[in-house]
Design a protein around this motif. Structure first.
Motif, PDB file in Angstrom:
ATOM      1  N   UNK A   1      24.246  55.276  13.968  1.00  0.00           N
ATOM      2  CA  UNK A   1      25.071  54.244  13.366  1.00  0.00           C
ATOM      3  C   UNK A   1      26.409  54.750  12.859  1.00  0.00           C
ATOM      4  N   UNK A   2      26.475  56.023  12.492  1.00  0.00           N
ATOM      5  CA  UNK A   2      27.719  56.558  11.923  1.00  0.00           C
ATOM      6  C   UNK A   2      28.855  56.565  12.938  1.00  0.00           C
ATOM      7  N   UNK A   3      28.556  56.464  14.221  1.00  0.00           N
ATOM      8  CA  UNK A   3      29.616  56.435  15.237  1.00  0.00           C
ATOM      9  C   UNK A   3      30.513  55.203  15.091  1.00  0.00           C
ATOM     10  N   UNK A   4      30.036  54.206  14.367  1.00  0.00           N
ATOM     11  CA  UNK A   4      30.791  52.966  14.179  1.00  0.00           C
ATOM     12  C   UNK A   4      31.550  52.934  12.852  1.00  0.00           C
ATOM     13  N   UNK A   5      31.241  53.838  11.953  1.00  0.00           N
ATOM     14  CA  UNK A   5      31.813  53.717  10.608  1.00  0.00           C
ATOM     15  C   UNK A   5      32.333  55.029  10.019  1.00  0.00           C
ATOM     16  N   UNK A   6      31.921  56.165  10.543  1.00  0.00           N
ATOM     17  CA  UNK A   6      32.274  57.445   9.931  1.00  0.00           C
ATOM     18  C   UNK A   6      33.733  57.801  10.220  1.00  0.00           C
ATOM     19  N   UNK A   7      34.567  57.985   9.203  1.00  0.00           N
ATOM     20  CA  UNK A   7      35.997  58.263   9.426  1.00  0.00           C
ATOM     21  C   UNK A   7      36.253  59.509  10.264  1.00  0.00           C
ATOM     22  N   UNK A   8      35.479  60.554  10.059  1.00  0.00           N
ATOM     23  CA  UNK A   8      35.697  61.789  10.812  1.00  0.00           C
ATOM     24  C   UNK A   8      35.409  61.586  12.299  1.00  0.00           C
ATOM     25  N   UNK A   9      34.328  60.854  12.596  1.00  0.00           N
ATOM     26  CA  UNK A   9      34.009  60.607  13.998  1.00  0.00           C
ATOM     27  C   UNK A   9      35.065  59.711  14.638  1.00  0.00           C
ATOM     28  N   UNK A  10      35.496  58.680  13.919  1.00  0.00           N
ATOM     29  CA  UNK A  10      36.503  57.768  14.470  1.00  0.00           C
ATOM     30  C   UNK A  10      37.824  58.489  14.708  1.00  0.00           C
ATOM     31  N   UNK A  11      38.148  59.474  13.888  1.00  0.00           N
ATOM     32  CA  UNK A  11      39.361  60.258  14.105  1.00  0.00           C
ATOM     33  C   UNK A  11      39.246  61.085  15.385  1.00  0.00           C
ATOM     34  N   UNK A  12      38.062  61.677  15.616  1.00  0.00           N
ATOM     35  CA  UNK A  12      37.836  62.405  16.859  1.00  0.00           C
ATOM     36  C   UNK A  12      37.965  61.480  18.064  1.00  0.00           C
ATOM     37  N   UNK A  13      37.378  60.309  17.949  1.00  0.00           N
ATOM     38  CA  UNK A  13      37.424  59.321  19.030  1.00  0.00           C
ATOM     39  C   UNK A  13      38.873  58.958  19.367  1.00  0.00           C
ATOM     40  N   UNK A  14      39.671  58.722  18.352  1.00  0.00           N
ATOM     41  CA  UNK A  14      41.071  58.341  18.574  1.00  0.00           C
ATOM     42  C   UNK A  14      41.844  59.454  19.258  1.00  0.00           C
ATOM     43  N   UNK A  15      41.704  60.657  18.759  1.00  0.00           N
ATOM     44  CA  UNK A  15      42.503  61.771  19.266  1.00  0.00           C
ATOM     45  C   UNK A  15      42.038  62.239  20.636  1.00  0.00           C
ATOM     46  N   UNK A  16      40.738  62.366  20.834  1.00  0.00           N
ATOM     47  CA  UNK A  16      40.216  62.979  22.058  1.00  0.00           C
ATOM     48  C   UNK A  16      39.983  61.969  23.180  1.00  0.00           C
TER      49      UNK A  16
END
Length: 406
Positions: free
Chosen positions: A37-52
């Motif tokens: 579930x954290x893939x939808x809300x975790x700021x660190x993961x979302x930052x990785x998603x945006x950049x990579x």
């Protein structure tokens, strides 16, 4: 009939028959681990998603009809960066960051226009339509300013028929190579001849993946679309093809083989479209956010854009054959209105889903065989981020490799 061991096996109609008749998931299909579930809300993961991922993906920017003449340009911010897409004086399509090389001011502030070149409104630096710096104000005050090193920063820009895609990654694989086996199937739609009919956008209060999930499966149609598409689609006969690089195709048969959409009868046809998309509901997905469910009389193009961790934009456009913007076919208005009704059905719960995702009641997503396109999407996301870069508590296991058609 024996279980289909891979999505590529057997003719499509035979696969539909198999899907309707099966009593369980196909033999050998893996148990899909929960999507954290954290893939939808975790700021660190979302930052990785945006950049990579988002900053290195091929993303739909617009249609060539938006650039009718040399000097025509439009600005897109959907990719997360301000990008100018322009037809230069030779007629070639180009894209640049909307960033003056002096102090970063925007070159254009409108959404679209025509120009012989770009002039920064802040200090007057001037550029050609192919990005070269040609003039600066008070040049005498700059010491050894090398114009050749101050061109606009280009963005990769390639077309799929009349569809324009951009990519911030200068080293990205060419678009046609990237979409791989899908490219051959798309030839039948004559995308280089289809005109832009309509485009509109919708702001939605949820993480973009909540929306993408909904358009990668038909498991939901008996609940969400009871009075629309559930009346004529047979979700139990749905077949899926998973392709490399996260791309995929879904085909949902009509409940009645002789059913025709009454809202399309009499409209101009794309005469090269084959039987499968002409008589069934086909939906292509170009990773990460482009969904195209074509027919033989017009094609909706959907993109799902992140505008923040908890907000998204849906852009819905239509392209069609023999379209005259000055005298559109009279059925287009009703057809687009019907489509919008279905779209609103898909969007209706998104803000509430986001609210639930952020609660302690949501820990992960247990997906089924029908929802494997969603899992395929997440596997690809981790590959693009880098499997060793995704935090273990947010990672998905790579289990679908044997079910990808190469």
């Amino acid at each position: 009939m024996d279980a289909i061991s891979h999505d590529s096996a057997g003719p499509d109609y035979a696969r539909m028959d198999y899907e309707r008749g099966r009593k369980a998931a196909p033999e050998g299909f893996p148990k899909l681990p929960d999507i954290p579930g954290r893939r939808y809300v975790d700021p660190d993961f979302l930052a990785l998603e945006k950049e990579r991922m988002w900053r290195r993906a091929w993303l739909y920017a617009g249609h060539v009809d938006q650039l009718p003449d040399p000097g025509s340009w439009f600005l897109t911010r959907n990719t997360g960066s301000p990008v100018i897409v322009v037809r230069d004086l030779q007629g070639d399509l180009r894209a640049f960051f909307n960033t003056c090389q002096h102090r970063g001011a925007p070159l254009v502030t409108a959404e679209a226009g025509e120009a012989r070149g770009f002039v920064c409104g802040y200090h007057g630096w001037s550029y050609t339509l192919d990005g070269k710096l040609t003039a600066v104000r008070d040049k005498r005050d700059f010491v050894d300013l090398d114009f050749s090193c101050r061109s606009l920063v280009p963005v990769r820009c390639e077309t799929l028929g009349n569809l324009i895609f951009v990519n911030e990654d200068a080293e990205a694989q060419p678009l046609i190579d990237h979409i791989g086996p899908m490219a051959k199937e798309l030839d039948q739609y004559q995308l280089d001849r289809l005109r832009l009919v309509d485009s509109r956008s919708y702001e939605v209060g949820c993480n973009v993946k909540v929306l993408l999930d909904a358009f990668l499966e038909v498991y939901h149609i008996k609940s969400i679309h009871q009075h629309t598409v559930d009346r004529f689609l047979d979700h139990r006969g749905m077949i899926v093809t998973l392709w490399p690089n996260g791309h995929s195709r879904m085909v949902t048969p009509n409940s009645r083989p002789d059913w025709k959409d009454p809202g399309t009868i009499g409209m101009p046809k794309i005469d090269t479209v084959t039987d499968l998309p002409a008589n069934n509901n086909v939906s292509y997905h170009i990773y990460p956010n482009f969904v195209m469910p074509p027919s033989d009389s017009g094609i909706p193009l959907l993109q799902f854009w992140p505008t923040g961790p908890r907000s998204s934009r849906v852009v819905s456009s239509w392209i069609g054959p023999d379209h005259d913007p000055e005298n559109p076919h009279p059925m287009w208005a009703k057809r687009i209105a019907n489509w919008e009704r279905i779209l609103y059905e898909d969007l209706q719960f998104a803000p509430q889903i986001q609210e639930s995702l952020e609660s302690d009641g949501f820990r992960g997503m247990p997906l089924n065989y029908q929802e494997r396109r969603i899992y395929h999407w997440h596997e690809e996301l981790d590959r693009r981020i880098g499997l060793n870069q995704v935090p273990p508590e947010a990672r998905v296991e790579q289990v679908l490799h044997d079910w990808v058609t190469r």
